[in-house]
Design a protein around this motif. Sequence first.
Motif, mmCIF file in Angstrom:
data_model
loop_
_atom_site.group_PDB
_atom_site.id
_atom_site.type_symbol
_atom_site.label_atom_id
_atom_site.label_comp_id
_atom_site.label_asym_id
_atom_site.label_seq_id
_atom_site.Cartn_x
_atom_site.Cartn_y
_atom_site.Cartn_z
ATOM 1 N N ARG A 208 9.953 -1.171 9.315
ATOM 2 C CA ARG A 208 9.908 0.037 10.132
ATOM 3 C C ARG A 208 9.564 1.242 9.265
ATOM 4 O O ARG A 208 9.913 1.302 8.079
ATOM 5 C CB ARG A 208 11.241 0.286 10.838
ATOM 6 N N ASN A 209 8.896 2.204 9.869
ATOM 7 C CA ASN A 209 8.491 3.403 9.128
ATOM 8 C C ASN A 209 9.682 4.142 8.522
ATOM 9 O O ASN A 209 9.612 4.641 7.395
ATOM 10 C CB ASN A 209 7.706 4.350 10.032
ATOM 11 N N ILE A 246 -0.099 7.816 3.284
ATOM 12 C CA ILE A 246 1.305 8.180 3.460
ATOM 13 C C ILE A 246 1.431 9.337 4.440
ATOM 14 O O ILE A 246 2.266 9.326 5.351
ATOM 15 C CB ILE A 246 1.936 8.551 2.099
ATOM 16 N N TYR A 247 0.577 10.348 4.261
ATOM 17 C CA TYR A 247 0.634 11.525 5.143
ATOM 18 C C TYR A 247 0.323 11.144 6.589
ATOM 19 O O TYR A 247 0.960 11.633 7.524
ATOM 20 C CB TYR A 247 -0.364 12.575 4.653
ATOM 21 N N GLY A 248 -0.650 10.267 6.774
ATOM 22 C CA GLY A 248 -1.040 9.888 8.126
ATOM 23 C C GLY A 248 -0.030 9.006 8.830
ATOM 24 O O GLY A 248 0.119 9.073 10.052
ATOM 25 N N MET A 251 5.255 10.776 9.523
ATOM 26 C CA MET A 251 5.320 12.176 9.921
ATOM 27 C C MET A 251 6.521 12.892 9.320
ATOM 28 O O MET A 251 6.472 14.108 9.087
ATOM 29 C CB MET A 251 5.358 12.279 11.451
ATOM 30 N N ALA A 252 7.585 12.156 9.046
ATOM 31 C CA ALA A 252 8.818 12.780 8.559
ATOM 32 C C ALA A 252 8.635 13.453 7.206
ATOM 33 O O ALA A 252 9.366 14.412 6.893
ATOM 34 C CB ALA A 252 9.931 11.731 8.472
ATOM 35 N N THR A 256 6.887 17.903 3.368
ATOM 36 C CA THR A 256 7.113 17.840 1.925
ATOM 37 C C THR A 256 5.800 17.691 1.171
ATOM 38 O O THR A 256 5.559 18.371 0.162
ATOM 39 C CB THR A 256 8.042 16.650 1.580
ATOM 40 N N ILE A 257 4.934 16.800 1.654
ATOM 41 C CA ILE A 257 3.638 16.589 0.999
ATOM 42 C C ILE A 257 2.809 17.863 1.025
ATOM 43 O O ILE A 257 2.241 18.281 0.007
ATOM 44 C CB ILE A 257 2.877 15.436 1.674
ATOM 45 N N LYS A 258 2.748 18.484 2.192
ATOM 46 C CA LYS A 258 1.958 19.709 2.342
ATOM 47 C C LYS A 258 2.491 20.818 1.436
ATOM 48 O O LYS A 258 1.712 21.512 0.763
ATOM 49 C CB LYS A 258 1.990 20.150 3.809
ATOM 50 N N HIS A 259 3.800 20.952 1.387
ATOM 51 C CA HIS A 259 4.420 21.995 0.564
ATOM 52 C C HIS A 259 4.139 21.752 -0.917
ATOM 53 O O HIS A 259 3.818 22.703 -1.659
ATOM 54 C CB HIS A 259 5.930 22.014 0.826
#
Length: 364
Positions: A208-209, A246-248, A251-252, A256-259
């Motif tokens: 599970r994700n 990972i980004y795609g 979603m949770a 964090t990735i964007k920041h």
Amino acid sequence: MSSQQKTPGYQPKKLLKLPKEMPSNIIIKSENSEPVNVPYQMNQTEQIAVASTAVQHQDRSKKAFAPASELVNRINIDFKKLQSFKDVDCSKWQILYLAKLKACHRIADFSDSKKDQELKEQKKECLIEIIDVLDEQEAADHIIKERVLEATMQMISANLFRTFTNKNNKKASSVDPDEDEPHLEEAWPHLQLVYELLLKFILTTHLRNDVIVKHISNNFINSFLELFDSEDPRERDYLKTILHRIYGKFMAIRPTIKHQIMNVLLKVVYTYNIETHNGLTELLEILSSITSGLTTPLKQEHQTFFKKVLIPLHKVKTLATYNTQLQLCVKNYLEKSNQLHVPLICGLLKFWPITCPSKEVIFI
């Protein structure tokens, strides 16, 4: 010309299965005992069970049983003594997989081609095997479990996260993207396989994700983004692909990735005249994909990022190497808000490269 364009043939190749002979024994060593030669097929499970009992006895208040990954840590792993999955009943695959993961924590010295020759070949074969076995139908029931994912992420971290000793804080003034040849990682035969394994677990549909996300910590993301400064374009290509996946998928952890990507770019802006960064092209390519999905009206934090980071990135000397990706990001922002046109024009005039004709052409 970017380093990716100058380095042909770095695209990942299809992994091949390598044949190898395996002895029927494995050397097992507990913390408080001498090594003993034990037939693997008969006694490996019993040995783990004995270790499990000891751990429970020592600390029953913390957990009812010790995960297999912890028990494998108590075993002295030798590549030569590990059997092939095809020679072991699938009910014991998980134990064997954890043992192979533990063995892969050993890092070979690639700085000298004559050093660790046996280890280099054995570890390569082992990495290929633990990747290939995940495609077997039985792997979903016997290997792809959370405890294996946890051990896999530990092995991946041990192999990937490192300091780039060749960088030595190169000054941006001394970097010429058209002349400097990129440093290719000597350990790439192992690193590529570790990236392939990470991609396998990121894309698996057998977990599970939320289970996978639990083992992708903020520290993991931070360390992963630091790897984008690698000079090897092959490595940056894998990093870009995996981070985008990972980004795609999860979603949770998107915020964090964007920041963290924005933090990396912000650092580049304020240290551009001190040192350079090798992964701007790949990071901006990912960011352009992210910004294309921003909702309107733009939040204030995104408008601030556009003004404080994207516009100042035009003053960095190596602009020519990532200009295409930067312009795509700028275009995405302008399509989301008409109010950003004036700050962009003012910023370009402020950073106009009077003494650099090649950058003036880019600005125009």
